[in-house]
Design a protein around this motif. Sequence first.
Motif, PDB file in Angstrom:
ATOM      1  N   ASN A  54       0.849  -1.196   0.000  1.00  9.54           N
ATOM      2  CA  ASN A  54       0.000   0.000   0.000  1.00  9.54           C
ATOM      3  C   ASN A  54       0.883   1.245   0.000  1.00  9.54           C
ATOM      4  O   ASN A  54       1.641   1.479   0.948  1.00  9.54           O
ATOM      5  CB  ASN A  54      -0.901  -0.008   1.237  1.00  9.54           C
ATOM      6  N   ASP A  55       0.793   2.047  -1.076  1.00 10.50           N
ATOM      7  CA  ASP A  55       1.678   3.206  -1.214  1.00 10.50           C
ATOM      8  C   ASP A  55       1.033   4.518  -0.767  1.00 10.50           C
ATOM      9  O   ASP A  55       1.475   5.598  -1.159  1.00 10.50           O
ATOM     10  CB  ASP A  55       2.194   3.325  -2.654  1.00 10.50           C
ATOM     11  N   SER A  56       0.000   4.438   0.083  1.00 11.92           N
ATOM     12  CA  SER A  56      -0.603   5.651   0.621  1.00 11.92           C
ATOM     13  C   SER A  56       0.367   6.360   1.572  1.00 11.92           C
ATOM     14  O   SER A  56       1.180   5.726   2.242  1.00 11.92           O
ATOM     15  CB  SER A  56      -1.891   5.316   1.373  1.00 11.92           C
ATOM     16  N   LEU A  83      -9.442  16.140  13.278  1.00 10.86           N
ATOM     17  CA  LEU A  83      -8.688  15.159  12.506  1.00 10.86           C
ATOM     18  C   LEU A  83      -9.352  15.060  11.141  1.00 10.86           C
ATOM     19  O   LEU A  83     -10.467  14.550  11.014  1.00 10.86           O
ATOM     20  CB  LEU A  83      -8.683  13.797  13.199  1.00 10.86           C
ATOM     21  N   PHE A  84      -8.661  15.571  10.126  1.00 10.12           N
ATOM     22  CA  PHE A  84      -9.202  15.557   8.774  1.00 10.12           C
ATOM     23  C   PHE A  84      -9.036  14.150   8.195  1.00 10.12           C
ATOM     24  O   PHE A  84      -7.960  13.765   7.754  1.00 10.12           O
ATOM     25  CB  PHE A  84      -8.473  16.582   7.901  1.00 10.12           C
ATOM     26  N   GLU A  85     -10.135  13.397   8.213  1.00  6.87           N
ATOM     27  CA  GLU A  85     -10.047  12.002   7.796  1.00  6.87           C
ATOM     28  C   GLU A  85     -10.035  11.831   6.288  1.00  6.87           C
ATOM     29  O   GLU A  85      -9.367  10.962   5.747  1.00  6.87           O
ATOM     30  CB  GLU A  85     -11.196  11.176   8.373  1.00  6.87           C
ATOM     31  N   VAL A 135      -4.666   8.793   7.393  1.00  8.81           N
ATOM     32  CA  VAL A 135      -4.484   9.371   8.728  1.00  8.81           C
ATOM     33  C   VAL A 135      -3.812   8.364   9.659  1.00  8.81           C
ATOM     34  O   VAL A 135      -3.653   8.623  10.850  1.00  8.81           O
ATOM     35  CB  VAL A 135      -5.816   9.856   9.325  1.00  8.81           C
ATOM     36  N   ALA A 136      -3.410   7.221   9.124  1.00 11.43           N
ATOM     37  CA  ALA A 136      -2.624   6.227   9.861  1.00 11.43           C
ATOM     38  C   ALA A 136      -1.770   5.488   8.848  1.00 11.43           C
ATOM     39  O   ALA A 136      -2.180   5.288   7.701  1.00 11.43           O
ATOM     40  CB  ALA A 136      -3.521   5.257  10.617  1.00 11.43           C
ATOM     41  N   VAL A 174      -5.911   5.031   4.662  1.00 15.57           N
ATOM     42  CA  VAL A 174      -6.351   4.504   5.954  1.00 15.57           C
ATOM     43  C   VAL A 174      -7.091   5.587   6.724  1.00 15.57           C
ATOM     44  O   VAL A 174      -6.589   6.704   6.894  1.00 15.57           O
ATOM     45  CB  VAL A 174      -5.142   4.010   6.774  1.00 15.57           C
ATOM     46  N   GLY A 175      -8.279   5.261   7.205  1.00 18.73           N
ATOM     47  CA  GLY A 175      -9.087   6.217   7.950  1.00 18.73           C
ATOM     48  C   GLY A 175      -8.942   6.051   9.445  1.00 18.73           C
ATOM     49  O   GLY A 175      -8.308   5.116   9.940  1.00 18.73           O
ATOM     50  N   ALA A 176      -9.560   6.964  10.165  1.00 16.30           N
ATOM     51  CA  ALA A 176      -9.492   6.932  11.627  1.00 16.30           C
ATOM     52  C   ALA A 176     -10.205   5.713  12.188  1.00 16.30           C
ATOM     53  O   ALA A 176      -9.984   5.331  13.339  1.00 16.30           O
ATOM     54  CB  ALA A 176     -10.104   8.204  12.207  1.00 16.30           C
ATOM     55  N   GLY A 177     -11.045   5.078  11.391  1.00 14.72           N
ATOM     56  CA  GLY A 177     -11.747   3.887  11.852  1.00 14.72           C
ATOM     57  C   GLY A 177     -10.820   2.758  12.243  1.00 14.72           C
ATOM     58  O   GLY A 177     -11.213   1.849  12.976  1.00 14.72           O
ATOM     59  N   THR A 178      -9.563   2.810  11.763  1.00 11.09           N
ATOM     60  CA  THR A 178      -8.608   1.767  12.120  1.00 11.09           C
ATOM     61  C   THR A 178      -8.338   1.743  13.626  1.00 11.09           C
ATOM     62  O   THR A 178      -7.907   0.729  14.161  1.00 11.09           O
ATOM     63  CB  THR A 178      -7.285   1.966  11.347  1.00 11.09           C
TER      64      THR A 178
END
Length: 358
Positions: free
Chosen positions: A64-66, A86-88, A179-180, A210-214
């Motif tokens: 994953n290259d994010s 936190l700008f998701e 965001v992670a 990746v979102g804050a939901g992680t």
Amino acid sequence: MRLCQELDRLDAYDFPLPPERIARYPQPERDASRLLVVGEERFDDRTFRDLPALLVPGDLLVLNDSRVIHARLFGHKATGGEVEVLFERLIGEKEALALVRASKSPKPGTTLHLAKAFTVEVVDRHGDLFHVRLRDDGTLFDWIERFGQLPIPPYLERQPEETDETRYQTVFARHPGSVAAPTAGLHFTEPLLAQLQNQGVGLAWVTLHVGAGTFQPVRTERVNEHRMHAERFVIPEATVEAIARTKAAGKRVIAVGTTAMRTLEGAAHHWGRLRAGQGETDLFIRPGFRFQVVDALITNFHLPRSTLIMLVAAFAGYQRTMAAYRHALAGDYRFFSYGDAMFLPQRYDTDWAPHETH
């Protein structure tokens, strides 16, 4: 049936984790992390730089290259109340979906003054996320990158430091939006990647922001009642072609991290087959899931009671996964984002009959 019911309980994925086992800083060298190889009958304690010895020519690593953005900012409302934003997800040059922490949830029309530099306005709310719009010139991304903080995980219990600017990014991070960090990729160095390619191991790329939901805990005691946050992904045509060649040659498609896993399996699940394209996935991979694409997995050690350990249990089998975690705890492995890794070199039979996933 009894095992099926037991694995639908959240506490089935719990384990005692001493606080000192959480890696709050990275190792001095990325590939010096330990690597637990989870076999069908035994465990093998290695280091991450041993990975080339575990792969064969024709195997394919999907990474994953994010890139993580400086998504966390602090400020105040027009009334003076403090806020943390936190700008998701950026949804345009001037708009985003964000988590907002304040003494009172902001209503539509509320202005948030951030970092004493720029202002956003709350447009409306979508569940846990607030739709906000930049009120200044320029792009929201530029303001965030200039004044925001890198959103390191809350369990590190510290402020971001200079070392995090490089070490909480993979060496191959290219597309900003997470965001992670996709943490399984943090162990790779450029020389290690070159060594793998020189021995005939292929590299392919996906992007999942990746979102804050992680970091969101599972709040339901029944696992099947949990709903995942949607995350954006992109799968290039070159990656689909590389996977097809790998499968045709009888070699392994190895997901580097749960984000790469969710991208590939999420696309195949929603579209019926793996194909190039972009979209969103809220796929919840848990025991009983039928895998279509991935043959092996590299991942870190995850939080108790998390959707990530459930994904590993779905892939490797529940009993084997929990035994691997017990082995890691007994062997002083380091846990979470800056911790050590595990390699599941093949997909094993799961512990119970498949069920439908949402």
